[in-house]
Scaffold this active site. Sequence first.
Site, PDB file in Angstrom:
ATOM      1  CB  CYS A  28      -0.905  -0.038   1.227  1.00 17.30           C
ATOM      2  SG  CYS A  28      -1.754   1.505   1.600  1.00 17.30           S
ATOM      3  CB  CYS A  31       0.215   1.843   4.199  1.00 14.22           C
ATOM      4  SG  CYS A  31      -1.493   1.324   3.966  1.00 14.22           S
TER       5      CYS A  31
END
Length: 105
Positions: A28, A31
Amino acid sequence: MKNLESEAQLNEILQNGKTILMFSADWCPDCRIIEPELPEIEAKYSEFEFIHVDRDQFIDVCQQYDVFGIPSFIAFSNGEETGRFVSKDRKSKEEIESFIESLPQ
C-alpha cells in the site's frame, strides 16, 4: 508499533484499555507515506496502544470491522469501538491526530 499475531491476541488486546488498530499492507503506497510519522503519533498519544493489522494476513478481521480501504484506523476502549477513520483515501499526520483527538476521553 506492535504487529497483530493472531485473532485470539486481538480479542485480548481490545479488552484492556485504549487501543488503536491500524490496518495496512506492505504493498500500500499510502500506508508507506504515513509510516515515518507513526512513531511520533504513538509517542504523542501514549495513552493508546497502537496495533498494526496486516490486511493480507488478517482479511477476516478486516471484514469483521468493515475495513475495505487502507490505511485505516479504528479506536477501542475496553473492548468497545469508540471511533473509526476508515476509507481508501490517503491520510495525513494532521488528519490522524485530529481523529485521535476527537475520540472520547
